[in-house]
Design a protein around this motif. Structure first.
Motif, PDB file in Angstrom:
ATOM      1  N   ILE A   7       0.850  -1.184   0.000  1.00  0.00           N
ATOM      2  CA  ILE A   7       0.000   0.000   0.000  1.00  0.00           C
ATOM      3  C   ILE A   7       0.888   1.236   0.000  1.00  0.00           C
ATOM      4  O   ILE A   7       0.629   2.192  -0.748  1.00  0.00           O
ATOM      5  N   SER A   8       1.934   1.213   0.807  1.00  0.00           N
ATOM      6  CA  SER A   8       2.861   2.359   0.862  1.00  0.00           C
ATOM      7  C   SER A   8       3.408   2.697  -0.513  1.00  0.00           C
ATOM      8  O   SER A   8       3.376   3.865  -0.934  1.00  0.00           O
ATOM      9  N   TYR A   9       3.903   1.700  -1.215  1.00  0.00           N
ATOM     10  CA  TYR A   9       4.507   1.944  -2.525  1.00  0.00           C
ATOM     11  C   TYR A   9       3.464   2.450  -3.523  1.00  0.00           C
ATOM     12  O   TYR A   9       3.674   3.453  -4.214  1.00  0.00           O
ATOM     13  N   SER A  10       2.349   1.763  -3.603  1.00  0.00           N
ATOM     14  CA  SER A  10       1.319   2.112  -4.584  1.00  0.00           C
ATOM     15  C   SER A  10       0.766   3.519  -4.362  1.00  0.00           C
ATOM     16  O   SER A  10       0.664   4.318  -5.299  1.00  0.00           O
ATOM     17  N   ALA A  33      -5.700  -7.850  -3.029  1.00  0.00           N
ATOM     18  CA  ALA A  33      -7.104  -7.591  -3.362  1.00  0.00           C
ATOM     19  C   ALA A  33      -7.446  -6.114  -3.184  1.00  0.00           C
ATOM     20  O   ALA A  33      -8.146  -5.519  -4.024  1.00  0.00           O
ATOM     21  N   LEU A  34      -6.945  -5.507  -2.106  1.00  0.00           N
ATOM     22  CA  LEU A  34      -7.223  -4.092  -1.872  1.00  0.00           C
ATOM     23  C   LEU A  34      -6.585  -3.214  -2.944  1.00  0.00           C
ATOM     24  O   LEU A  34      -7.221  -2.261  -3.431  1.00  0.00           O
ATOM     25  N   LEU A  35      -5.362  -3.529  -3.317  1.00  0.00           N
ATOM     26  CA  LEU A  35      -4.710  -2.723  -4.352  1.00  0.00           C
ATOM     27  C   LEU A  35      -5.386  -2.895  -5.702  1.00  0.00           C
ATOM     28  O   LEU A  35      -5.418  -1.947  -6.498  1.00  0.00           O
ATOM     29  N   ASP A  36      -5.949  -4.057  -5.976  1.00  0.00           N
ATOM     30  CA  ASP A  36      -6.742  -4.225  -7.203  1.00  0.00           C
ATOM     31  C   ASP A  36      -7.930  -3.276  -7.193  1.00  0.00           C
ATOM     32  O   ASP A  36      -8.223  -2.619  -8.201  1.00  0.00           O
ATOM     33  N   LEU A  37      -8.617  -3.178  -6.062  1.00  0.00           N
ATOM     34  CA  LEU A  37      -9.753  -2.252  -5.936  1.00  0.00           C
ATOM     35  C   LEU A  37      -9.295  -0.800  -6.063  1.00  0.00           C
ATOM     36  O   LEU A  37      -9.948   0.018  -6.714  1.00  0.00           O
ATOM     37  N   VAL A  38      -8.173  -0.494  -5.431  1.00  0.00           N
ATOM     38  CA  VAL A  38      -7.622   0.864  -5.512  1.00  0.00           C
ATOM     39  C   VAL A  38      -7.295   1.205  -6.969  1.00  0.00           C
ATOM     40  O   VAL A  38      -7.634   2.288  -7.452  1.00  0.00           O
ATOM     41  N   GLN A  39      -6.652   0.298  -7.682  1.00  0.00           N
ATOM     42  CA  GLN A  39      -6.294   0.558  -9.083  1.00  0.00           C
ATOM     43  C   GLN A  39      -7.538   0.761  -9.941  1.00  0.00           C
ATOM     44  O   GLN A  39      -7.536   1.597 -10.847  1.00  0.00           O
ATOM     45  N   GLN A  40      -8.594   0.027  -9.658  1.00  0.00           N
ATOM     46  CA  GLN A  40      -9.854   0.234 -10.378  1.00  0.00           C
ATOM     47  C   GLN A  40     -10.399   1.623 -10.102  1.00  0.00           C
ATOM     48  O   GLN A  40     -10.859   2.306 -11.012  1.00  0.00           O
ATOM     49  N   GLN A  41     -10.323   2.058  -8.847  1.00  0.00           N
ATOM     50  CA  GLN A  41     -10.793   3.398  -8.480  1.00  0.00           C
ATOM     51  C   GLN A  41      -9.949   4.464  -9.165  1.00  0.00           C
ATOM     52  O   GLN A  41     -10.469   5.419  -9.715  1.00  0.00           O
ATOM     53  N   LEU A  42      -8.632   4.281  -9.149  1.00  0.00           N
ATOM     54  CA  LEU A  42      -7.749   5.280  -9.762  1.00  0.00           C
ATOM     55  C   LEU A  42      -7.914   5.305 -11.283  1.00  0.00           C
ATOM     56  O   LEU A  42      -7.734   6.342 -11.911  1.00  0.00           O
TER      57      LEU A  42
END
Length: 150
Positions: free
Chosen positions: A4-7, A136-145
């Motif tokens: 999460i930090s990196y992304s 899974a959370l970063l997949d959701l974040v990437q979809q949002q972004l």
């Protein structure tokens, strides 16, 4: 695996770059470009905030029980920055360099302080608390972004 930090730090950098581009256009008196770039920055910043507020913060709060801690502070800072961005957009629309640069300076200070808190405190806390769910959370974040580029 990404953290999460990196992304989210990478996304901070992308937003910062868009902000600088809009400010540069204003300094050069290219108000049409400034308005376009300011709009792109506003959209990117909004999507970043929503990814945090709709995905990361609620999950972190659920797992840790911390609802009045760092995420509450970050939400309040997001609201303050949204207000400044509104003023920035108005200054670009009225082609007022002094107003634009004044709001830009204020926003820059807010963003720098805010990003430091997230990058040095909150994101590492999230990395630890949400480790099992990071992918899974970063997949959701990437979809949002990705909504910003649609």
């Amino acid at each position: 695996m990404n953290t999460i930090s990196y992304s989210m730090t990478c996304d901070h950098k992308a937003c910062d770059d868009q902000f600088v581009a809009a400010e540069t256009a204003a300094r050069h008196g290219d108000w049409q470009l400034c308005r376009k770039l300011s709009g792109q920055f506003e959209q990117a910043l909004s999507q970043h905030f929503l990814a945090e507020e709709d995905i990361l913060f609620p999950r972190f709060e659920t797992l840790t029980g911390m609802t009045q801690g760092p995420t509450a502070v970050m939400r309040a800072e997001h609201a303050a920055m949204r207000d400044i961005v509104f003023s920035l957009r108005h200054a670009a629309a009225s082609e007022s360099l002094d107003d634009f640069l004044g709001h830009a300076d204020t926003l820059l200070v807010y963003m720098q302080q805010h990003n430091l808190k997230e990058e040095n405190m909150l994101y590492p806390m999230m990395d630890r608390a949400l480790h099992a769910e990071t992918g899974a959370l970063l997949d959701l974040v990437q979809q949002q972004l990705a909504v910003q580029s649609a």
